[in-house]
Design a protein around this motif. Sequence first.
Motif, PDB file in Angstrom:
ATOM      1  N   PRO A 228       0.780  -1.243   0.000  1.00 23.82           N
ATOM      2  CA  PRO A 228       0.000   0.000   0.000  1.00 23.82           C
ATOM      3  C   PRO A 228       0.808   1.288   0.000  1.00 23.82           C
ATOM      4  CG  PRO A 228      -0.011  -0.949   2.193  1.00 23.82           C
ATOM      5  CD  PRO A 228       0.705  -1.939   1.304  1.00 23.82           C
ATOM      6  N   VAL A 229       1.692   1.426  -0.990  1.00 24.76           N
ATOM      7  CA  VAL A 229       2.373   2.696  -1.249  1.00 24.76           C
ATOM      8  C   VAL A 229       1.932   3.125  -2.648  1.00 24.76           C
ATOM      9  CG1 VAL A 229       4.590   3.863  -1.487  1.00 24.76           C
ATOM     10  CG2 VAL A 229       4.276   2.119   0.276  1.00 24.76           C
ATOM     11  N   VAL A 230       1.048   4.097  -2.711  1.00 32.40           N
ATOM     12  CA  VAL A 230       0.265   4.409  -3.903  1.00 32.40           C
ATOM     13  C   VAL A 230       0.789   5.681  -4.565  1.00 32.40           C
ATOM     14  CG1 VAL A 230      -2.057   4.895  -4.765  1.00 32.40           C
ATOM     15  CG2 VAL A 230      -1.749   3.303  -2.858  1.00 32.40           C
ATOM     16  N   PHE A 231       0.851   5.657  -5.888  1.00 33.75           N
ATOM     17  CA  PHE A 231       1.301   6.826  -6.649  1.00 33.75           C
ATOM     18  C   PHE A 231       0.404   8.018  -6.367  1.00 33.75           C
ATOM     19  CE2 PHE A 231       1.201   9.427 -10.548  1.00 33.75           C
ATOM     20  CZ  PHE A 231       2.547   9.741 -10.653  1.00 33.75           C
ATOM     21  N   ARG A 241       2.455   7.801  -1.504  1.00 33.96           N
ATOM     22  CA  ARG A 241       2.002   7.964  -0.136  1.00 33.96           C
ATOM     23  C   ARG A 241       1.571   6.606   0.435  1.00 33.96           C
ATOM     24  NH1 ARG A 241      -3.585   7.721  -0.467  1.00 33.96           N
ATOM     25  NH2 ARG A 241      -4.410   8.251  -2.560  1.00 33.96           N
ATOM     26  N   TRP A 242       1.697   6.498   1.730  1.00 33.36           N
ATOM     27  CA  TRP A 242       1.259   5.303   2.450  1.00 33.36           C
ATOM     28  C   TRP A 242      -0.265   5.311   2.548  1.00 33.36           C
ATOM     29  CZ3 TRP A 242       2.449   0.677   4.119  1.00 33.36           C
ATOM     30  CH2 TRP A 242       1.808   0.113   5.220  1.00 33.36           C
ATOM     31  N   ASP A 243      -0.918   4.233   2.095  1.00 35.52           N
ATOM     32  CA  ASP A 243      -2.376   4.141   2.089  1.00 35.52           C
ATOM     33  C   ASP A 243      -2.792   2.728   2.492  1.00 35.52           C
ATOM     34  OD1 ASP A 243      -5.087   4.316   1.735  1.00 35.52           O
ATOM     35  OD2 ASP A 243      -5.025   4.521  -0.450  1.00 35.52           O
ATOM     36  N   PRO A 244      -2.855   2.442   3.810  1.00 28.68           N
ATOM     37  CA  PRO A 244      -3.168   1.075   4.240  1.00 28.68           C
ATOM     38  C   PRO A 244      -4.534   0.588   3.764  1.00 28.68           C
ATOM     39  CG  PRO A 244      -3.223   2.608   6.098  1.00 28.68           C
ATOM     40  CD  PRO A 244      -2.642   3.356   4.941  1.00 28.68           C
ATOM     41  N   GLU A 245      -5.421   1.528   3.382  1.00 31.60           N
ATOM     42  CA  GLU A 245      -6.729   1.106   2.878  1.00 31.60           C
ATOM     43  C   GLU A 245      -6.609   0.379   1.536  1.00 31.60           C
ATOM     44  OE1 GLU A 245      -9.501   1.364   4.685  1.00 31.60           O
ATOM     45  OE2 GLU A 245      -8.125   2.126   6.225  1.00 31.60           O
ATOM     46  N   TYR A 246      -5.494   0.582   0.824  1.00 34.31           N
ATOM     47  CA  TYR A 246      -5.290  -0.122  -0.447  1.00 34.31           C
ATOM     48  C   TYR A 246      -5.190  -1.626  -0.215  1.00 34.31           C
ATOM     49  CZ  TYR A 246      -3.081  -1.508  -4.870  1.00 34.31           C
ATOM     50  OH  TYR A 246      -2.781  -2.122  -6.060  1.00 34.31           O
TER      51      TYR A 246
END
Length: 449
Positions: A228-231, A241-246
């Motif tokens: 979950p590190v999203v462009f 950015r870090w996005d644990p919801e991904y």
Amino acid sequence: MTTTPPTTASASDALPPHMAGNFAPVTDELTAYDLPVTGTIPPELTGWFLRNGPNPREAASPHWFFGDGMVHGLRLEGGRAVSYRNRWVRTSTFTEGAQAVDAQGRRNLAAGVANTHVVRHAGRTLALVESSFPYEIDCRPGHELETIGVHDFGGRLTTAMTAHPKTCPVTGELHFFGYGGPTPPFLTYHRADASGELVLSRPIDVPGPTMMHDFHLTASHVVFMDLPVVFDRSHPGMPYRWDPEYGARLGVLRRDDPHGEVRWLPIDPCYVFHALNAHDDGDQRIVLHVARYAEFGGASPAHLWRWTIDLATGTVAEEQLDDRFCEFPRVDDRLAGQPARFGHATTAELPGSGPIPGALLRYDLQTGAVVRHDFGPGRTPGEAVFAPADDRPGGPGWLITYVYDASTDTSDLVVLDTEDISADPVATVHLPQRVPYGFHGNWLPDPVS
């Protein structure tokens, strides 16, 4: 050989952590011969030790990951430190100011900094960064690590190439992937045969554009890490950015069915820059060792973890193996994708981490035992590369690394015996200038004639 010194900040300017101390670039390209040695260089070591890393030519960079690539090379031969040289990789970004994305949003895959790794495959030595094509450099006798030019596999490669390709020690194939870009396909799996011809490019569906720095290879499988590190182009510095919801998951693809189904298995949210190794454990289990961060961009360090994939149940067992900080994990590359008893990792400072006692760790992956080599106050190693002593995979050998000494602002190349890495170095080669902290490299022995 020297270059024009870059623009430097005044002493009163506050430097960001990735531009201070030994993270700061060097300004000169040097060539030096017959370097002084403390101890004895093993005569079996004949070849090049090459390491790549960021060295911004203008002495300015918004992030550690973005500096122009510079390869530092030490030539060992017959028990002598024959020469040292450092050279910027002359990418089109370095020579022409080429941009990775033009005003219309189109990607230029020949534009990049080639600053992350340096590998050899099918007779070519390639400097890599995951955002663009590789650049070939010249390691032939009598050459100076000059840049030959961009390498796109004869026009067949149409995506960027990971900085962490895997060479199968059985087939000689080079496995790699490309990721990035705001539009699908967000991930493409590639395979080049032992002669260097690109023979497979297969898009893989993933939900979105994530930063996929590394992956895993076994004798029978390829395993991708969709973490979950999203462009995010609006994110300052690194556009991720870090996005644990991904969510986080591992994707398993059979090597004998490269266009077949990728089976995705969920894991706890985390981030992994670097894999140690992976292997099959029977027909239904895959064992992976990684340097795992609890999250991306946080204060938590990486630790050694083991993930065990059970294909029969569709589950992944996750286990932390050690509480010591570790990064840049490596094995004997002749056991890539095979069961390997020993792995090695580095403990060292990262930008903004503050001083951390520099050490190398040798992990016994069977017993859990860990042996440590401490370099002493102010002495910090980089990634340590395994160089074999004989033709037995997993047998004896040496760890080779650059070590920075803060008390003298100098660097050495240090050789340790893997059979007793806690002992004093076998050899220490004293270099003519410091080697800034960087990323990855390899021991490239001379081909056997």
